[in-house]
Enzyme design. Sequence first.
Site, PDB file in Angstrom:
ATOM      1  N   LYS A  16      27.136  82.608   5.795  1.00  0.00           N
ATOM      2  CA  LYS A  16      27.565  84.029   6.168  1.00  0.00           C
ATOM      3  C   LYS A  16      26.708  84.461   7.264  1.00  0.00           C
ATOM      4  O   LYS A  16      25.575  84.178   7.642  1.00  0.00           O
ATOM      5  CB  LYS A  16      27.259  84.930   4.916  1.00  0.00           C
ATOM      6  N   GLN A  62      17.753  82.777  15.849  1.00  0.00           N
ATOM      7  CA  GLN A  62      18.642  81.925  16.797  1.00  0.00           C
ATOM      8  C   GLN A  62      19.877  81.634  16.095  1.00  0.00           C
ATOM      9  O   GLN A  62      20.884  81.845  16.865  1.00  0.00           O
ATOM     10  CB  GLN A  62      17.746  80.632  16.984  1.00  0.00           C
ATOM     11  N   PHE A 119      17.735  82.859   7.155  1.00  0.00           N
ATOM     12  CA  PHE A 119      18.411  83.835   8.307  1.00  0.00           C
ATOM     13  C   PHE A 119      17.330  83.473   9.564  1.00  0.00           C
ATOM     14  O   PHE A 119      16.195  83.460   9.276  1.00  0.00           O
ATOM     15  CB  PHE A 119      18.509  85.035   8.062  1.00  0.00           C
ATOM     16  N   THR A 120      17.809  83.076  10.730  1.00  0.00           N
ATOM     17  CA  THR A 120      16.910  83.130  11.948  1.00  0.00           C
ATOM     18  C   THR A 120      17.498  83.888  12.983  1.00  0.00           C
ATOM     19  O   THR A 120      18.604  84.125  13.071  1.00  0.00           O
ATOM     20  CB  THR A 120      16.624  81.494  12.185  1.00  0.00           C
ATOM     21  N   ASP A 146       6.798 111.014  16.961  1.00  0.00           N
ATOM     22  CA  ASP A 146       7.485 112.341  16.525  1.00  0.00           C
ATOM     23  C   ASP A 146       6.872 113.499  16.825  1.00  0.00           C
ATOM     24  O   ASP A 146       7.441 114.696  16.787  1.00  0.00           O
ATOM     25  CB  ASP A 146       7.751 112.364  15.013  1.00  0.00           C
ATOM     26  N   GLU A 160      20.261  93.736   1.338  1.00  0.00           N
ATOM     27  CA  GLU A 160      21.559  93.345   1.487  1.00  0.00           C
ATOM     28  C   GLU A 160      22.285  92.245   0.874  1.00  0.00           C
ATOM     29  O   GLU A 160      23.097  92.317   0.280  1.00  0.00           O
ATOM     30  CB  GLU A 160      21.812  93.081   3.100  1.00  0.00           C
ATOM     31  N   ASP A 220      17.021 112.732   9.671  1.00  0.00           N
ATOM     32  CA  ASP A 220      17.176 111.614   9.827  1.00  0.00           C
ATOM     33  C   ASP A 220      18.168 110.871   8.901  1.00  0.00           C
ATOM     34  O   ASP A 220      18.458 111.145   7.757  1.00  0.00           O
ATOM     35  CB  ASP A 220      15.842 110.800   9.429  1.00  0.00           C
TER      36      ASP A 220
END
Lengths: 685, 560
Positions: A392, A371, A368-369, A519, A339, A298
């Site tokens: 940003k 949309q 942050f959304t 898995d 981030e 992975d």
Amino acid sequence: MTHQAPSLFDWNIVGPATVASFKKLDPRLMVRNPVMFVTLVGAVLTTVGAFTSPGERGFVAHLSIWLWFTVWFANFAEAVAEGRGKAQAATLRQARKETMARRLSDGREERVPATELQKGDTVVCEAGDIIPADGEVIEGIASVDEAAITGESAPVIRESGGDRSAVTGGTRVISDRIIVRVTMEKGHGFLDRMIAMVEGAKRQKTPNEIALTILLSALTLFFLLVTVTLKPFGLYAGTVFTMPVLVALLVCLIPTTIGALLSAIGISGIDRLIQRNVMATSGRAVEAAGDVDVLLLDKTGTITLGNRMATALIPAPGVAAEKLADAAQLASLADETPEGRSIVVLAKQRFQLRGREVAAPHARFVPFTAQTRMSGVDFSATDGQPARIIRKGAADAMRVYVDQQGGTFPSSVSQTVDEIAGQGGTPLVVVEGKKVLGVVQLKDVVKGGIKERFAQLRQMGIRTVMVTGDNARTAAAIAAEAGVDDFMAEATPENKLQRIRSEQANGHLVAMTGDGTNDAPALAQADVGVAMNTGTQAAREAGNMVDLDSNPTKLMEVVEIGKQLIMTRGALTTFSLSNDVAKYFAILPALFATLYAVQGARGPLAALDIMRLHSPESAILSAVIFNALIIVALIPLALRGIAYRPIGAAAILRRNLLIYGLGGVIAPFIGIKLIDLILAALHLV
Amino acid sequence: MNAMILIALIVGGTALLSWPLGRYMKWAMDPDVSQGLAAKCEQLFRFIGGRFVGEQQNPKQYLVSMLVFNVIMFVVSFGVMALQQHLPLNPDGQTAVEGSLIFNTAASFTCNTNLQHYSGESTFSYFTQLCALMWLQFVSAATGIAALTAMARALAGRKNMGNFVLDLQRGVFLVLLPLAIMVATLMVLGGMPMTLAGAAHATTLEGIEQTIARGPVAAFLTIKQLGTNGGGFFGPNCTHPFENPTFWTNALAMISIILIPMACVWMFGRIIGRMRHAAIVFGVMLAFLLVKSAGAVWFEQAPTQAFAGLPIEQNVGNLEGKELRFGAPEGSGPLWSVLTTSTSNGSVGAMHDSLNPLTGLTPMIGMWLNATFGGVGVGMINMFIYIVLAVFVAGMMVGRTPEYLSRRIEAREVKLAVIALFAHAFFILGGTAIFAATPWGQDTLNNTGAHGFSEMLYEFSSASANNGSGFEGLGDNTVPWNVATGIVMLLARFIPIILPLAIAGSLAAKNTTARSSGTLGVEDGTFGVMLVATIVFIGALTFFPVAALGPIAEHLQFMK
């Protein structure tokens, strides 16, 4: 508790092992190992001989003592290997102590002993309760202390649904309340299987071990033929070879070294896995690990650190890099995602911009959304500072935003965005007002040293395949940076399974790690499936190993341990056979010294005594003693495994042939001569 | 010095010749029958074979066909020998032969051994020599080539091994017969008799009547060499002037001995499609051959012990039992003894009983290991057994489940390989033990002590290796020797064919594993070293005690 390797001769292990090795003298147990069984028969015969033979009684008695030692040393080696497992099992067993379960029946709670739980029962566990059996969380979320099995004291989260729903009997709930459906009856639980495994109670011979046992038995038969026919040959030449001497020759020639250590090697392979907190469900799985030549890894967590990180700040034309950094940092101060934090850290590292305490009412953070697909911060104008609006976000969202604000999106920024995406990174465009300041490059950061590790694997003949949900372009870039041989982009559990099948159809053996329920089919299909302990019950059932640390990188160590296991067998087989050359040169001259002799002079074959040993008796005894002591001397090697280096098959073979083949020819010449000198000095012969 | 040049020329020259022959044998034995000459031959063989040429056979069917045919070979030759006094082509009036000798001889020629407890010229009629013995020399050799072809096909991964009756015809008509005709023509030109006329009667200058045996020698001799049969037309085999007249026939005979065994390795490589692997195997065999040849020549430089203490100058080594007409007596005799025992040929070009003790050891080593090119077809099959074991141990040492040609060597393969190997050791050591301890052996010896021991040891080694040469000095035409070596020859022929073919069949049924740098390579020098070590260790550990009791003891006695 972590599963530390006990020191090789820990008294807590050696003590019980000493006792156990006597119990193992039971012929019914010994017969499982034909080489040592023949040695046992030889020991019995010489003991009888010591009491009944007319002359040289002391010599035969001496001989028989060392033959008994040979047998006992072999049992001791096995007992020590088992003892090391038992020591680990003991700690596990503490976790299995009797608990009461709070069983739910018809919505009412009743207390029953954990042993009475049936598969399908549901039980309630609250903070402080020990989970009574293996099961699946069907309701609630709780933190669970799994130190009993993982040795890791930090609690883990277990919740219903999803990939973290499996709980293990014997672990303790430390907060909240969960309802668990029992999936395993008592005695068949994970802990029970672990204990059985480390104790070697249910150990069955692995395919390679069976094949090797056949070879060793055949060699025993060869040497039986050689020694038995010596009797009539002696009669022809006018000499009577006595039984104890022929037995001594036989025991020296048969591969007692590898015969004695074979089961210890197998047990210690499993043991070494446990020390790395990996539980194998069978010895067969460990052996298969050595054959693996394709690793499905992975991406996240194994190859990369797991989160995308800001790695570069690329300002737009005419913008100072520092200005971009400042804006990017401000926009990210309230962003608690890894981030966002990495942007703050990067700005600090590059431009010594400190994370400032920016608080309302001056600043208003824009989260942050889905949309808007952007985040940022708005500053109202204060103290002569103008108002600032910083955003940003992803390039396409920002392009629309800039257009709306009436700004222009510079073509060089577009170019930078494309470049970053092409390299597998994620570009974040930073805009203040309507001016594009530049681009922050977010990237998956490949773990340090992983490229070298993959190069080593390639040397070992193992191909690495990176599995990721990313798109092909991103995946290709990371694959190139990490140095994997191949990658699978946009992977789903279904195409993972498909991939394993096609690799196997082409003759490859595949290992993979996994944790989710989806898995499970792939884990079951893979030749070596390592389930993460944090995974679901289904995944843990499907795989043939469980990694208690849930560290996918460990797959590589698992492969190495598998290889080491088989290599140790091969090397000690070679060593054992190579030793026979010197033993022939010790015993045959002693046996043949008087053959074809003329008038009392030494016979012609006495010239074969190239070691110039003290006397025929001392020559035979020295060879037998060396044969016994070499077993003890090699116990540590059998338990530890021989050194493994990723240098390719041909180079490994050369190396092992030199050390264990040539070394095996030379060592006993020195050893037997030394023992002979000591015996002579002590007047034991 | 001459001797070393001789070795280099014979061995090196034959090695060169074996390359094109191997290529041809692949074409002949495992042809692409879709078109061309191969298709025509195929049609012809199917016509000749009639309904016996069935379809493709699996390992079991192939082995059954082979065994049935070998039973027919045994029965027919037994019948011919038993009834020879009533059959035609008996100009010298050979009479009935004793039963145990017929059994021994039928067994011996059926299984490509050609151990001879008789002298051909005074025992068998021309009809017996040609229609029983020479016929067996062709078909027993072809059986070996067919078996190797079948094994190679299985190792190449084909589910079917081919068809035995077809392969047998290919071996006889495409490989052995054309070569035999070519070589026999050269032998006749070299002065070898080829006639059906009875023995010549001559009166010597002293006025003594002499009977000089002769016959269809060239035909017999050629296939005896090419097919690693070794059975001589005359009792003294290739030391007889009619069976080996000159230096040139001697050289040609030595080339014939190792030519097909060498080519078999290349044919094997071509069928499995791994020429580099074949080259390593060839190299290992060649190394053994050169070491043994050089050793034999070196040991033979010492003068014979018969002259010890006598005022005789000895500067050309041991000349006892050598023919001077071959030139290079110190080279030809020992080299022949090595070639004939490395392959399972068994013809002799010098008296092995007269070789110096350590020189005498080298032929025995050849027969104990039995894989230095070996018998036609079966030499490579024997080598395959060693390869399986070498791969098993070496495979473990590189840390993987061992695999050969991408297929895993597991318990079943190891078991079959060790049984085959054990059988060989058991026949030699067990047989010698019984005869050494009883009058069966003791009463037939010409020498006592170590040399006598060597005589018995050699006889059983020769029988078990299907070699057929004799150390001699042994009165071996007795019922116990005839019966014991007859049984050993038969078992030692078929066990090491059946078991390796079973291994190959079992491997063919397995899934292939992919090759990587972590896989044990069978195409590099390291594997060659491993293979050499495996052969040396198995051989030395099994046979060192008897080598010490026989030739080494004798040598050390002389050293005193």
